[in-house]
Design an enzyme around this catalytic site. Structure first.
Site, PDB file in Angstrom:
ATOM      1  N   LYS A  57      -9.508  -3.127   1.187  1.00 44.18           N
ATOM      2  CA  LYS A  57      -9.098  -1.291   2.769  1.00 44.18           C
ATOM      3  C   LYS A  57     -10.029  -0.443   2.000  1.00 44.18           C
ATOM      4  CE  LYS A  57      -6.512  -3.775   5.074  1.00 44.18           C
ATOM      5  NZ  LYS A  57      -5.644  -4.769   5.003  1.00 44.18           N
ATOM      6  N   SER A  65      -1.497  -3.476  10.084  1.00 45.55           N
ATOM      7  CA  SER A  65      -0.800  -4.017   9.776  1.00 45.55           C
ATOM      8  C   SER A  65       0.954  -4.776  10.302  1.00 45.55           C
ATOM      9  CB  SER A  65      -0.075  -3.807   8.134  1.00 45.55           C
ATOM     10  OG  SER A  65      -1.684  -2.945   7.741  1.00 45.55           O
ATOM     11  N   ASP A  87      -8.947  -9.937   9.247  1.00 44.86           N
ATOM     12  CA  ASP A  87      -8.674  -8.311   9.257  1.00 44.86           C
ATOM     13  C   ASP A  87      -9.796  -7.533   8.683  1.00 44.86           C
ATOM     14  OD1 ASP A  87      -5.812  -7.204   7.558  1.00 44.86           O
ATOM     15  OD2 ASP A  87      -7.124  -6.562   6.137  1.00 44.86           O
ATOM     16  N   ARG A 100       0.870  -1.317   0.551  1.00 47.34           N
ATOM     17  CA  ARG A 100      -0.113  -0.451   0.046  1.00 47.34           C
ATOM     18  C   ARG A 100       1.527   1.591   0.351  1.00 47.34           C
ATOM     19  NH1 ARG A 100      -2.179   1.480   4.324  1.00 47.34           N
ATOM     20  NH2 ARG A 100      -0.877  -0.481   5.798  1.00 47.34           N
ATOM     21  N   HIS A 133     -10.716  -2.594  11.229  1.00 44.21           N
ATOM     22  CA  HIS A 133      -9.012  -3.750  10.894  1.00 44.21           C
ATOM     23  C   HIS A 133      -9.669  -4.614  11.394  1.00 44.21           C
ATOM     24  CE1 HIS A 133      -4.907  -3.728   9.364  1.00 44.21           C
ATOM     25  NE2 HIS A 133      -5.147  -4.568   9.204  1.00 44.21           N
ATOM     26  N   GLY A 174       0.474 -19.615  19.321  1.00 44.39           N
ATOM     27  CA  GLY A 174       0.200 -20.598  20.291  1.00 44.39           C
ATOM     28  C   GLY A 174      -0.036 -20.512  21.541  1.00 44.39           C
ATOM     29  N   GLY A 213      -3.791  -3.925  -1.478  1.00 42.01           N
ATOM     30  CA  GLY A 213      -4.584  -2.806  -0.254  1.00 42.01           C
ATOM     31  C   GLY A 213      -4.669  -1.948  -1.899  1.00 42.01           C
ATOM     32  N   CYS A 229       1.192  -7.121  12.062  1.00 45.60           N
ATOM     33  CA  CYS A 229       1.325  -7.195  14.050  1.00 45.60           C
ATOM     34  C   CYS A 229       0.737  -8.425  13.941  1.00 45.60           C
ATOM     35  CB  CYS A 229       0.419  -6.027  14.232  1.00 45.60           C
ATOM     36  SG  CYS A 229       2.181  -4.522  13.641  1.00 45.60           S
ATOM     37  N   ASN A 255       7.107  -8.112   1.838  1.00 42.45           N
ATOM     38  CA  ASN A 255       5.289  -7.498   2.697  1.00 42.45           C
ATOM     39  C   ASN A 255       4.775  -9.054   1.210  1.00 42.45           C
ATOM     40  OD1 ASN A 255       2.911  -6.724   3.032  1.00 42.45           O
ATOM     41  ND2 ASN A 255       3.072  -5.534   1.041  1.00 42.45           N
ATOM     42  N   ALA A 256       5.704  -9.663   0.607  1.00 38.76           N
ATOM     43  CA  ALA A 256       4.766 -11.219   0.165  1.00 38.76           C
ATOM     44  C   ALA A 256       3.772 -11.666   0.651  1.00 38.76           C
ATOM     45  CB  ALA A 256       5.670 -12.091  -0.562  1.00 38.76           C
ATOM     46  N   ARG A 257       3.123 -12.340  -0.269  1.00 34.70           N
ATOM     47  CA  ARG A 257       1.373 -12.466   0.307  1.00 34.70           C
ATOM     48  C   ARG A 257       0.997 -13.640  -0.659  1.00 34.70           C
ATOM     49  NH1 ARG A 257      -1.036  -8.432   4.005  1.00 34.70           N
ATOM     50  NH2 ARG A 257       0.261  -6.846   4.196  1.00 34.70           N
ATOM     51  N   TYR A 313      -1.112  -3.517  -6.449  1.00 34.80           N
ATOM     52  CA  TYR A 313      -0.764  -3.868  -5.492  1.00 34.80           C
ATOM     53  C   TYR A 313      -1.673  -4.264  -4.223  1.00 34.80           C
ATOM     54  CZ  TYR A 313       1.978  -6.749  -2.490  1.00 34.80           C
ATOM     55  OH  TYR A 313       2.956  -7.812  -2.167  1.00 34.80           O
ATOM     56  N   LYS A 339      -2.611 -10.451  12.989  1.00 30.71           N
ATOM     57  CA  LYS A 339      -4.202 -10.624  13.002  1.00 30.71           C
ATOM     58  C   LYS A 339      -4.746 -12.269  12.355  1.00 30.71           C
ATOM     59  CE  LYS A 339      -5.589  -7.364  10.804  1.00 30.71           C
ATOM     60  NZ  LYS A 339      -3.894  -6.396  10.750  1.00 30.71           N
ATOM     61  N   THR A 340      -3.672 -12.407  11.028  1.00 28.37           N
ATOM     62  CA  THR A 340      -3.915 -13.477  10.481  1.00 28.37           C
ATOM     63  C   THR A 340      -3.329 -14.614  11.149  1.00 28.37           C
ATOM     64  OG1 THR A 340      -3.344 -12.314   8.028  1.00 28.37           O
ATOM     65  CG2 THR A 340      -3.302 -15.046   8.376  1.00 28.37           C
ATOM     66  N   ASN A 341      -2.104 -14.595  12.312  1.00 29.16           N
ATOM     67  CA  ASN A 341      -1.988 -15.161  13.100  1.00 29.16           C
ATOM     68  C   ASN A 341      -3.199 -15.888  14.234  1.00 29.16           C
ATOM     69  OD1 ASN A 341       1.789 -16.496  12.547  1.00 29.16           O
ATOM     70  ND2 ASN A 341       1.157 -14.610  11.246  1.00 29.16           N
ATOM     71  N   ASN A 382      -0.019 -17.582  23.126  1.00 28.00           N
ATOM     72  CA  ASN A 382      -0.646 -16.042  23.282  1.00 28.00           C
ATOM     73  C   ASN A 382      -2.913 -17.026  23.734  1.00 28.00           C
ATOM     74  OD1 ASN A 382       0.995 -14.795  21.650  1.00 28.00           O
ATOM     75  ND2 ASN A 382       0.095 -14.675  20.114  1.00 28.00           N
TER      76      ASN A 382
HETATM   77  P1  GTP Z   1      -1.932  -7.768   7.573  1.00 29.68           P
HETATM   78  O1  GTP Z   1      -2.384  -8.334   6.414  1.00 29.68           O
HETATM   79  O2  GTP Z   1      -1.171  -6.496   6.685  1.00 29.68           O
HETATM   80  O3  GTP Z   1      -2.747  -7.056   8.255  1.00 29.68           O
HETATM   81  O4  GTP Z   1      -1.085  -8.440   8.826  1.00 29.68           O
HETATM   82  P2  GTP Z   1      -1.687  -9.063   9.731  1.00 29.68           P
HETATM   83  O5  GTP Z   1      -1.859  -8.211  11.686  1.00 29.68           O
HETATM   84  O6  GTP Z   1      -2.204 -10.174   9.764  1.00 29.68           O
HETATM   85  O7  GTP Z   1      -0.199  -9.926  10.724  1.00 29.68           O
HETATM   86  P3  GTP Z   1       0.310 -11.349  10.404  1.00 29.68           P
HETATM   87  O8  GTP Z   1      -0.513 -12.495  10.630  1.00 29.68           O
HETATM   88  O9  GTP Z   1       0.438 -12.244   8.710  1.00 29.68           O
HETATM   89  O10 GTP Z   1       1.671 -11.330  11.092  1.00 29.68           O
HETATM   90  C1  GTP Z   1       2.451 -10.344  10.573  1.00 29.68           C
HETATM   91  C2  GTP Z   1       3.784 -10.715  10.720  1.00 29.68           C
HETATM   92  O11 GTP Z   1       4.038 -11.195  12.525  1.00 29.68           O
HETATM   93  C3  GTP Z   1       4.501 -12.109  10.741  1.00 29.68           C
HETATM   94  O12 GTP Z   1       5.384 -12.929  10.554  1.00 29.68           O
HETATM   95  C4  GTP Z   1       4.528 -13.399  11.736  1.00 29.68           C
HETATM   96  O13 GTP Z   1       5.554 -14.225  12.142  1.00 29.68           O
HETATM   97  C5  GTP Z   1       4.550 -12.040  13.293  1.00 29.68           C
HETATM   98  N1  GTP Z   1       4.010 -12.333  14.251  1.00 29.68           N
HETATM   99  C6  GTP Z   1       2.456 -13.252  14.548  1.00 29.68           C
HETATM  100  N2  GTP Z   1       2.106 -12.844  15.909  1.00 29.68           N
HETATM  101  C7  GTP Z   1       3.034 -13.069  16.500  1.00 29.68           C
HETATM  102  C8  GTP Z   1       3.266 -13.575  17.656  1.00 29.68           C
HETATM  103  O14 GTP Z   1       2.273 -13.623  18.941  1.00 29.68           O
HETATM  104  N3  GTP Z   1       4.827 -13.075  18.267  1.00 29.68           N
HETATM  105  C9  GTP Z   1       6.353 -12.818  17.028  1.00 29.68           C
HETATM  106  N4  GTP Z   1       7.145 -12.445  17.922  1.00 29.68           N
HETATM  107  N5  GTP Z   1       5.043 -12.424  16.446  1.00 29.68           N
HETATM  108  C10 GTP Z   1       4.528 -12.473  15.480  1.00 29.68           C
HETATM  109  C1  SPV Z   2      -2.684  -4.730   5.182  1.00 26.98           C
HETATM  110  O1  SPV Z   2      -1.735  -3.894   4.855  1.00 26.98           O
HETATM  111  O2  SPV Z   2      -3.413  -3.941   6.356  1.00 26.98           O
HETATM  112  C2  SPV Z   2      -2.876  -4.996   4.469  1.00 26.98           C
HETATM  113  C3  SPV Z   2      -2.139  -5.897   3.048  1.00 26.98           C
HETATM  114  O3  SPV Z   2      -4.086  -5.993   5.406  1.00 26.98           O
HETATM  115  S1  SPV Z   2      -3.269  -4.496   1.798  1.00 26.98           S
HETATM  116  O4  SPV Z   2      -4.736  -5.787   1.013  1.00 26.98           O
HETATM  117  O5  SPV Z   2      -1.931  -4.687   1.452  1.00 26.98           O
HETATM  118  O6  SPV Z   2      -3.975  -3.822   2.816  1.00 26.98           O
HETATM  119 MN    MN Z   3      -4.387  -6.088   7.486  1.00 24.61          MN
END
Ligand code: GTP
Ligand code: SPV
Ligand code: MN
Length: 595
Positions: free
Chosen positions: A219, A261, A286, A69, A239, A503, A212, A263, A376-378, A210, A265-267, A505
């Site tokens: 977004k 972003s 997301d 973005r 978000h 895990g 977003g 930080c 930021n590879a997705r 690209y 969320k997906t995890n 968390n």
């Molecule tokens: P967007 O798609 O950009 O909105 O990102 P997101 O918030 O979904 O983040 P995502 O879950 O993809 O995690 C981003 C990075 O943070 C990855 O490299 C993860 O490995 C790392 N990460 C996620 N959860 C944790 C955690 O509990 N501890 C640590 N140290 N790193 C984490």
């Molecule tokens: C973010 O940056 O919060 C994402 C990726 O989820 S994007 O769709 O590019 O905004």
């Molecule tokens: Mn996001």
């Protein structure tokens, strides 16, 4: 067949403006998806991955300037600056439109124009919203097919007269006679515009292909335009991930979490809890749209149909459910290619492969200093690939707790609970995080305040956004509103992260859900309630006493400095229009810290 006059007229208008060579109306079928994918592979735009390793999957490599973005080219365009507020780039819509119309003139020459009707949210649900994206990018069409619900059922609703958001996108690279088409066409940075017209519920994006910037349902519609609709209509577009949790007594509860972003969320949305008897299921990773229902509770839906997730850092160890999710039917962008036609990214395996083709298309050898994937590879994968997807993922679910969080190496404890909803809004407003590679920025790693993880996504004035959140206090009973927490998995010392994360968390989630039932598991501090370690699940956790102490400590001096930083931030951002709620809460925090 499209019969709606507004849509037909708009397609005609864009056809005349952008002059594409032909038009495809996206019907959402697998056959069309396959045909367009095949064409992308034949013309060298995409690489088909080895079907034995990664069935029905593609790899794209973007232009090196078009990898995330781009906030400085993202605009909220209205008739007055005050509607956009201090967090957005604003241009008067009457000034911007001629500039962009000039760019769009003939911009699709030599290209196919795709008309993609889509629904954010399950088709036909009252909380869902429709859009139509017109784009000259096949990459966008393929990604939209995974990320949204597309096709003829949406056209039926539009034919019946349902409103839709007009989303116009062009990569900004017209092919004048005989010109060769690069693998990833896009426009130079100063010609890129990601523009939102909330007064007309309209989006114009130009020059970037690209994520977003280009998948306009995500977004642009589901956050920037939707947040502005939500403010007028009394709901919330946030978000946030949505997670379903079942405890050992089989009680089911749902939480949402707003982290900036990249930080986590997906995890968290795909967590495998490390504690016995707990089950976690994915609803969304997301975006959450939340509405108050008649019972006085806040219900959330995930408006998306897929994941657009960060590849880097995803591994069997950190997120096994994401690894399974991307095992097939996935589009990868800017990851590395292995010698046997599969994908690789940093940390996917402990051992680096001997040889790869990097995201620029060049040879890469083990030990090379430049990483082979972009940070930021997705991956783009359908929700239904996810082994932990909740069976009721298309239903609105009642939210018990809202988590705010971010990357804060110091100051913020592992978890603290707000004293009440109002204080929770204050916590959302002061969120901060290290800047990540999810946006193009020279300041990666520096802390910036990112209120509600929405700094780049609030489609209107942030002071109205805070007041809108506050309005929920009067709309229902405090008891029925979600409890608000602030989490920080990213506390550090010299030797790295203090908390194992991932895990583990789940231990924090357990504490949080116990808090929603008022269990006596806390200590009160000036900033909120933090865990009483005697009542925190530490079973089989490998962590030092010192780290735990550090993670739950609230240091008054450090916090008095934080207050100074918040005061300056509030002054710079809001000036004279600081919402009363924030002023009150900041004063009360000061009083508590000084007593
Ligand atoms: P967007 O798609 O950009 O909105 O990102 P997101 O918030 O979904 O983040 P995502 O879950 O993809 O995690 C981003 C990075 O943070 C990855 O490299 C993860 O490995 C790392 N990460 C996620 N959860 C944790 C955690 O509990 N501890 C640590 N140290 N790193 C984490
Ligand atoms: C973010 O940056 O919060 C994402 C990726 O989820 S994007 O769709 O590019 O905004
Ligand atoms: Mn996001």
């Amino acid at each position: 067949m499209i019969k709606n006059k507004i849509l037909l007229d708009w397609i005609e208008e864009i056809n005349n403006l952008c002059e594409p060579k032909d038009i495809i109306i996206w019907d959402g079928s697998q056959a069309l998806f396959d045909r367009v994918s095949e064409d992308q592979v034949k013309t060298g735009k995409a690489i088909r991955l080895n079907p034995k390793k990664r069935p029905n999957s593609l790899l794209y490599r973007s232009h090196p300037s078009d990898v995330a973005r781009i906030e400085k080219r993202t605009f909220i365009s209205t008739s007055s600056r005050d509607t956009a507020g201090p967090t957005n780039n604003w241009i008067n819509s009457e000034e911007l439109k001629p500039i962009m119309l000039n760019l769009y003139k003939g911009s699709m020459k030599g290209r196919t124009m795709y008309v993609i009707p889509f629904s954010m949210g399950p088709i036909g649900l009252d909380m869902s919203r429709l859009g139509v994206e017109i784009t000259d990018s096949a990459y966008v069409a393929l990604n939209m097919q995974i990320m949204t619900r597309t096709g003829s059922k949406v056209i039926d609703l539009i034919n019946q007269g349902q409103d839709f958001v007009k989303c116009l996108h062009s990569v900004g690279y017209p092919l004048e006679n005989g010109m060769e088409d690069p693998a990833w066409p896009c426009a130079p940075i100063d010609e890129k515009y990601i523009s939102h017209f909330p007064e007309e519920n309209m989006i114009w994006s130009y020059g970037s292909g690209y994520g977003g910037n280009a998948l306009l349902g995500k977004k642009c519609l589901a956050l920037r335009i939707a947040s502005s609709m939500a403010m007028k209509q009394g709901w919330l577009a946030e978000h946030m991930l949505i997670l379903k949790l079942t405890d050992p007594s089989n009680q089911v509860r749902y939480i949402t979490g707003a982290f900036p972003s990249a930080c986590g969320k997906t995890n968290l949305a795909m967590i495998n809890p490390s504690i016995k008897g707990w089950k976690a299921e994915t609803v969304g990773d997301d975006i959450a749209w939340m509405h108050l229902k008649e019972d006085g509770r806040l219900y959330a839906i995930n408006p998306e149909a897929g994941f657009f997730g960060v590849a880097s850092g995803t591994s069997e160890k950190s997120n096994p459910n994401a690894i399974k999710t991307v095992s097939k039917n996935t589009i990868f962008t800017n990851v590395a290619l292995t010698d046997d036609g599969d994908v690789w990214w940093k940390d996917l395996t402990d051992e680096e492969p001997d040889h790869l083709i990097d995201w620029h298309g060049n040879d890469w050898y083990k030990g090379d200093l430049m990483r082979p994937d972009h940070p930021n590879a997705r991956f783009t994968s359908p929700l239904t690939n996810c082994p932990t997807l909740a069976e009721n993922f298309e239903e609105p679910v009642p939210i018990s707790a809202i988590l705010f969080g971010g990357r804060r190496p110091t100051t913020i404890p592992l978890v603290h609970q707000s004293f009440n909803f109002k204080h929770g809004i204050f916590l959302g407003s002061i969120m901060g995080s290290e800047i990540t590679a999810a946006t193009i920025d020279e300041n990666i790693g520096k802390i910036r305040r990112d209120p509600f993880a929405m700094l780049p996504f609030i489609g209107y004035n942030i002071k109205d956004y805070i007041n809108h959140w506050a309005s929920f206090i009067d709309k229902t009973k405090e008891d029925l509103l979600p409890k608000i927490f602030y989490v920080n998995w990213f506390r550090k010392d010299e030797s790295g992260f203090l908390w194992p994360g991932f895990g583990d968390n789940a231990r924090v989630l357990k504490w949080i859900l116990e808090r929603t039932e008022n269990k006596d598991n806390f200590q009160e501090t000036p900033i909120g309630y933090v865990p009483n370690l005697k009542a925190f699940d530490l079973d089989a956790l490998d962590i030092s006493k010192n780290n735990l102490k550090e993670l739950t400590k609230v240091d008054r001096d450090v916090w008095l400095d934080e207050v100074k930083s918040i005061e300056k931030y509030f002054m710079d951002l809001y000036g004279d229009s600081l919402p009363i709620l924030l002023k009150d809460e900041l004063n009360q925090l000061k009083v508590r810290l000084n007593s």
